[in-house]
Design an enzyme around this catalytic site. Structure first.
Site, PDB file in Angstrom:
ATOM      1  N   GLY A  11       0.808  -1.219   0.000  1.00 29.86           N
ATOM      2  CA  GLY A  11       0.000   0.000   0.000  1.00 29.86           C
ATOM      3  C   GLY A  11       0.842   1.270   0.000  1.00 29.86           C
ATOM      4  N   ASP A  34       1.724  -9.028   1.834  1.00 28.13           N
ATOM      5  CA  ASP A  34       0.549  -8.376   1.243  1.00 28.13           C
ATOM      6  C   ASP A  34      -0.349  -9.452   0.639  1.00 28.13           C
ATOM      7  OD1 ASP A  34       0.116  -5.163   0.523  1.00 28.13           O
ATOM      8  OD2 ASP A  34      -1.092  -6.534  -0.688  1.00 28.13           O
ATOM      9  N   ILE A  35      -1.563  -9.061   0.332  1.00 23.84           N
ATOM     10  CA  ILE A  35      -2.553 -10.014  -0.197  1.00 23.84           C
ATOM     11  C   ILE A  35      -2.213 -10.510  -1.602  1.00 23.84           C
ATOM     12  CG2 ILE A  35      -4.041  -8.135  -1.045  1.00 23.84           C
ATOM     13  CD1 ILE A  35      -5.760 -10.942   0.602  1.00 23.84           C
ATOM     14  N   TYR A 142     -15.048   3.812   8.293  1.00 23.94           N
ATOM     15  CA  TYR A 142     -13.597   3.796   8.500  1.00 23.94           C
ATOM     16  C   TYR A 142     -13.235   4.446   9.839  1.00 23.94           C
ATOM     17  CZ  TYR A 142      -8.715   5.122   7.514  1.00 23.94           C
ATOM     18  OH  TYR A 142      -7.361   5.315   7.565  1.00 23.94           O
ATOM     19  N   LYS A 146     -11.496   2.831  13.154  1.00 24.06           N
ATOM     20  CA  LYS A 146     -10.235   3.340  13.706  1.00 24.06           C
ATOM     21  C   LYS A 146     -10.410   3.734  15.171  1.00 24.06           C
ATOM     22  CE  LYS A 146      -7.356   2.799  10.342  1.00 24.06           C
ATOM     23  NZ  LYS A 146      -6.279   1.803  10.474  1.00 24.06           N
TER      24      LYS A 146
HETATM   25  N1  SER Z   1      -6.234   9.286   4.209  1.00 26.19           N
HETATM   26  C1  SER Z   1      -7.313   8.533   4.762  1.00 26.19           C
HETATM   27  C2  SER Z   1      -8.532   8.622   3.936  1.00 26.19           C
HETATM   28  O1  SER Z   1      -8.706   9.600   3.248  1.00 26.19           O
HETATM   29  C3  SER Z   1      -7.618   9.034   6.134  1.00 26.19           C
HETATM   30  O2  SER Z   1      -6.853   8.370   7.047  1.00 26.19           O
HETATM   31  O3  SER Z   1      -9.329   7.750   3.995  1.00 26.19           O
END
Ligand code: SER
Length: 313
Positions: A11, A34-35, A142, A146
């Site tokens: 990534g 990695d995958i 997301y 987190k």
């Molecule tokens: N850069 C990330 C995003 O835009 C945020 O941690 O999802």
């Protein structure tokens, strides 16, 4: 000799982190995982394993067999992709973390790095110079994953003494490996379009302020945090990291300074709402005080480095 594993090595962060860790510790000391079946071309200098972080048994067997001093767990879905696939995002972002936290609890990993994000904040958070400790009501899948992850990291530290360290990364700007599926990705895309077409249509409004950081600073922060003495790490959820506060307007103005023919227009999409829920700027004094953090790249040097390195002439 250090024995290090980076999961999600293909990534945007993983690629540059593996390169930096190999430079520091030696090529053979850092396993990239990695995958994908194929090792990413930039990482062929050292060991590579194919790994699906959701395959708990195989991850456990591999790590128990090898034993690692440090594991960096970077495999995750980012904000925009996660909104399109919430179930999978939650599963990927949480299950992988538990697998690694449990392995550390059992003594197979000495130190963990796990990335958090400015996405842990939400619309009720103070948006300017967001403090380390404040209201956190994230509104994205997301961000929720987190924030939950941060709570679990702190819990594993408090209850089981797991040495887990974390940074709330701002948007990251880099040219060695592309970002994928994030809301802050516009700040990378803009350079590719500037160099290839001389213009860019931005998916955020011109005045959308977000904290951003050049990748070299982010990698240096990660390595400095991981090498700081244990007793200096006072925050076991995740550290704020500031960088530079940027809007599409300020970024494009600096690009025009250095490349006068560049043009931008705006067509906001669903990512506008995500960006609007995140801070404009971040107070990172806790990281400064605890482990001496200081960012180096400002807007001008970020733009110069990106224009020099994206599709170099
Ligand atoms: N850069 C990330 C995003 O835009 C945020 O941690 O999802």
């Amino acid at each position: 000799m250090a024995n290090i594993l980076v999961i999600g090595a293909g990534g945007q962060i993983g690629t540059e982190l593996v390169l930096a860790l190999r430079k520091k510790h030696g090529e053979q000391q850092v396993v990239a995982a990695d995958i994908k079946n194929e090792c990413p071309p930039l990482l062929v200098g050292g060991p590579y394993v194919q790994m699906d972080v959701l395959n708990r048994d195989s991850v456990r067997n591999y790590i128990i067999y090898k034993g690692f001093d440090e594991v960096y767990l970077l495999a995750a879905l980012l904000s925009a992709t996660a909104e399109k696939n919430p179930d999978f995002a939650w599963k990927l972002n949480m299950e992988g973390l538990f697998t690694i936290l449990d392995l550390a609890k059992e003594g197979h990993i000495k130190k963990i790095f796990w990335p958090s994000s400015i996405a842990v904040f939400g619309p009720t958070t103070p948006a300017d110079m967001t403090p380390q400790t404040t209201v956190m009501e994230p509104t994205t899948v997301y961000g929720i994953s987190k924030q939950a992850g941060e709570r679990w990291c702190e819990y594993y530290y408090n209850k089981f003494g797991v040495d887990v360290r974390s940074i709330r990364y701002p948007g990251l700007i880099s040219y060695k490996s592309l970002p994928g599926g994030g809301t802050t990705d516009y700040a990378v895309d803009i350079f590719y379009k500037a160099k290839s077409e001389g213009k860019y249509t931005c998916f955020l409004n011109s005045d959308t302020g977000l904290p951003m950081m050049f990748m070299d600073d982010a990698i240096r922060a990660t390595i400095e945090l991981m090498n700081a003495p244990k007793n200096q790490i006072k925050v076991r959820s995740s550290y704020n990291l500031g960088g530079v506060s940027i809007t599409p307007a300020s970024l494009s103005a600096e690009i025009q300074n250095q490349m006068p023919s560049f043009r931008i227009d705006y067509k906001p999409d669903f990512r506008q709402e995500i960006a609007d829920s995140w801070p404009n700027s971040i107070d990172d004094s806790a990281a400064q005080n605890d482990w001496g953090w200081k960012h180096e790249y400002d807007l001008k040097s970020i733009v110069k480095t990106m224009l020099d390195n994206v599709f170099p002439e």
